[in-house]
Design an enzyme around this catalytic site. Sequence first.
Site, PDB file in Angstrom:
ATOM      1  N   GLU A   1     -19.972  38.028  10.659  1.00  0.00           N
ATOM      2  CA  GLU A   1     -20.737  37.041  11.411  1.00  0.00           C
ATOM      3  C   GLU A   1     -19.955  36.593  12.644  1.00  0.00           C
ATOM      4  O   GLU A   1     -18.733  36.648  12.680  1.00  0.00           O
ATOM      5  CB  GLU A   1     -21.034  35.826  10.519  1.00  0.00           C
ATOM      6  CG  GLU A   1     -21.854  36.224   9.304  1.00  0.00           C
ATOM      7  CD  GLU A   1     -22.545  35.071   8.614  1.00  0.00           C
ATOM      8  OE1 GLU A   1     -22.619  33.971   9.190  1.00  0.00           O
ATOM      9  OE2 GLU A   1     -23.021  35.278   7.490  1.00  0.00           O
TER      10      GLU A   1
ATOM     11  N   CYS B   1     -17.037  32.313  18.342  1.00  0.00           N
ATOM     12  CA  CYS B   1     -16.164  32.361  17.169  1.00  0.00           C
ATOM     13  C   CYS B   1     -16.354  33.730  16.528  1.00  0.00           C
ATOM     14  O   CYS B   1     -17.457  34.068  16.106  1.00  0.00           O
ATOM     15  CB  CYS B   1     -16.588  31.235  16.216  1.00  0.00           C
ATOM     16  SG  CYS B   1     -15.663  31.205  14.683  1.00  0.00           S
TER      17      CYS B   1
ATOM     18  N   CYS C   1     -12.153  38.148   3.045  1.00  0.00           N
ATOM     19  CA  CYS C   1     -10.857  37.494   3.282  1.00  0.00           C
ATOM     20  C   CYS C   1     -10.137  37.351   1.951  1.00  0.00           C
ATOM     21  O   CYS C   1     -10.754  37.051   0.935  1.00  0.00           O
ATOM     22  CB  CYS C   1     -11.083  36.112   3.903  1.00  0.00           C
ATOM     23  SG  CYS C   1      -9.554  35.210   4.257  1.00  0.00           S
TER      24      CYS C   1
ATOM     25  N   CYS D   1      -8.808  30.293   0.000  1.00  0.00           N
ATOM     26  CA  CYS D   1      -8.823  28.831   0.128  1.00  0.00           C
ATOM     27  C   CYS D   1      -9.994  28.300  -0.703  1.00  0.00           C
ATOM     28  O   CYS D   1     -11.117  28.808  -0.602  1.00  0.00           O
ATOM     29  CB  CYS D   1      -8.980  28.424   1.598  1.00  0.00           C
ATOM     30  SG  CYS D   1      -7.604  28.977   2.620  1.00  0.00           S
TER      31      CYS D   1
ATOM     32  N   CYS E   1     -13.423  27.148   0.969  1.00  0.00           N
ATOM     33  CA  CYS E   1     -14.031  27.969   2.028  1.00  0.00           C
ATOM     34  C   CYS E   1     -14.969  29.026   1.469  1.00  0.00           C
ATOM     35  O   CYS E   1     -14.612  29.777   0.566  1.00  0.00           O
ATOM     36  CB  CYS E   1     -12.922  28.634   2.852  1.00  0.00           C
ATOM     37  SG  CYS E   1     -13.559  29.643   4.192  1.00  0.00           S
TER      38      CYS E   1
ATOM     39  N   CYS F   1     -17.797  25.904  10.196  1.00  0.00           N
ATOM     40  CA  CYS F   1     -16.555  26.408   9.614  1.00  0.00           C
ATOM     41  C   CYS F   1     -16.669  26.492   8.103  1.00  0.00           C
ATOM     42  O   CYS F   1     -17.117  25.560   7.448  1.00  0.00           O
ATOM     43  CB  CYS F   1     -15.394  25.476   9.917  1.00  0.00           C
ATOM     44  SG  CYS F   1     -15.159  25.210  11.643  1.00  0.00           S
TER      45      CYS F   1
HETATM   46  N1  SAH Z   1      -8.325  32.156   8.273  1.00  0.00           N
HETATM   47  C1  SAH Z   1      -8.159  31.344   9.425  1.00  0.00           C
HETATM   48  C2  SAH Z   1      -9.378  31.216  10.316  1.00  0.00           C
HETATM   49  C3  SAH Z   1     -10.737  31.034   9.674  1.00  0.00           C
HETATM   50  S1  SAH Z   1     -11.194  29.473   9.035  1.00  0.00           S
HETATM   51  C4  SAH Z   1      -7.631  29.987   9.025  1.00  0.00           C
HETATM   52  O1  SAH Z   1      -7.489  29.726   7.838  1.00  0.00           O
HETATM   53  O2  SAH Z   1      -7.300  29.185   9.901  1.00  0.00           O
HETATM   54  C5  SAH Z   1     -11.405  28.367  10.363  1.00  0.00           C
HETATM   55  C6  SAH Z   1     -11.178  26.902   9.946  1.00  0.00           C
HETATM   56  O3  SAH Z   1     -12.270  26.404   9.146  1.00  0.00           O
HETATM   57  C7  SAH Z   1      -9.941  26.739   9.099  1.00  0.00           C
HETATM   58  O4  SAH Z   1      -9.211  25.624   9.485  1.00  0.00           O
HETATM   59  C8  SAH Z   1     -10.551  26.546   7.716  1.00  0.00           C
HETATM   60  O5  SAH Z   1      -9.647  25.940   6.850  1.00  0.00           O
HETATM   61  C9  SAH Z   1     -11.747  25.695   8.036  1.00  0.00           C
HETATM   62  N2  SAH Z   1     -12.740  25.613   6.963  1.00  0.00           N
HETATM   63  C10 SAH Z   1     -12.938  26.455   5.942  1.00  0.00           C
HETATM   64  N3  SAH Z   1     -13.945  26.047   5.145  1.00  0.00           N
HETATM   65  C11 SAH Z   1     -14.419  24.906   5.690  1.00  0.00           C
HETATM   66  C12 SAH Z   1     -15.484  24.027   5.361  1.00  0.00           C
HETATM   67  N4  SAH Z   1     -16.278  24.255   4.326  1.00  0.00           N
HETATM   68  N5  SAH Z   1     -15.689  22.948   6.159  1.00  0.00           N
HETATM   69  C13 SAH Z   1     -14.912  22.751   7.262  1.00  0.00           C
HETATM   70  N6  SAH Z   1     -13.916  23.558   7.628  1.00  0.00           N
HETATM   71  C14 SAH Z   1     -13.657  24.620   6.856  1.00  0.00           C
END
Ligand code: SAH
Length: 334
Positions: A83, A96, A103, A107, A110, A324
């Site tokens: 995406e 973006c 991945c 986390c 996420c 995000c």
């Molecule tokens: N892998 C990279 C980039 C992708 S995530 C990283 O971890 O930075 C981009 C951002 O979105 C990261 O800061 C991630 O922690 C955040 N993120 C992930 N899930 C989210 C959610 N449900 N709500 C808000 N931010 C989120």
Amino acid sequence: MTFNKLVSYFKTINEKEYKARQIFDWLYKKRVTSFKEMTNLKKDLIAILENDFFFDKIEIVKRESDELVNKYLLKLNDGNTIEAVLMEHDYGRSLCISSEVGCNMGCTFCESGRVKKIRNVTSGEMILQILKIEEDLNVRISHIVIMGIGEPFDNYQNVCDFIETVNHDLGISIGSRHITVSTCGLVPKIYEFSEFPYQVNLAISLHAPNDELRSKLMPINKVYKISELIDAIKFYYEKTKRRITFEYIMLDDINDTHECAIELSKLLKGLNCYVNLIPYNETNNIGYKRSSKEKILKFYDTLKKNNISVTIRREFGSKISAACGQLRTIKEGS
Ligand code: SAH
């Protein structure tokens, strides 16, 4: 292929270096999609190029639009999907992009990590995300954030090659200060990135002020502790003099307490950085809740009072699950 690699290629086939300029001009200024259209190249050179290279493709499967956001589901040549999200800001348009199919970072909050990594996205496929969306909406993109699906530092070389072409005058020609890479904190790659000769922005997904909490939220913290992360960031700053951004999602009653704000202020004291507080985007199947506006503002105030530069991220695309952590790879047929 980056411009420099293309120059080397032409040397190996005893061709003049300026051919690389011509090719980049066709690819990125005129945007052709075959060698045959490159009318200033000789037939025999076109035959060699057709033998040595191919034009990759990316297809739009679906576009969902909200006022200021367009979310794309894109299909790669091998059927995998990723995406990309285009956002309209008052300062320009930022895209973006995804750097991996799936991945592996896991986390807990996420959505993008639900599907494990299937493969790297190549630098060409990252470029194609830009070209395809610019073509689709007939617009020019001014900013790139590598914050879609994937961990960019888990696909390091492709991401660096991508940045080189995005930034190159003969490529997409987007200034390095308009490019941001976001990582969950792969420490050795932060050291390596400090040698990378482009002045791009680095954002670190921190999300917690201590190891106990961060390890619960982000498995990567079991490999690289916060103190190791901070050391790497200090080193990066010494080398590049570029201010770091820390991303901090606000999870209700988990990491949004007054104690966390104080602990975070202490942790970041003296670092040239700023903190971007991200209202958590709730997803279907995870138990976390978004912190209330009041709590986010209180957290913000505490950081401010402790002289930490801080902003609250403006929200984009939550209606269409483009925000995000809501992007996810959909497997063919599902
Ligand atoms: N892998 C990279 C980039 C992708 S995530 C990283 O971890 O930075 C981009 C951002 O979105 C990261 O800061 C991630 O922690 C955040 N993120 C992930 N899930 C989210 C959610 N449900 N709500 C808000 N931010 C989120």
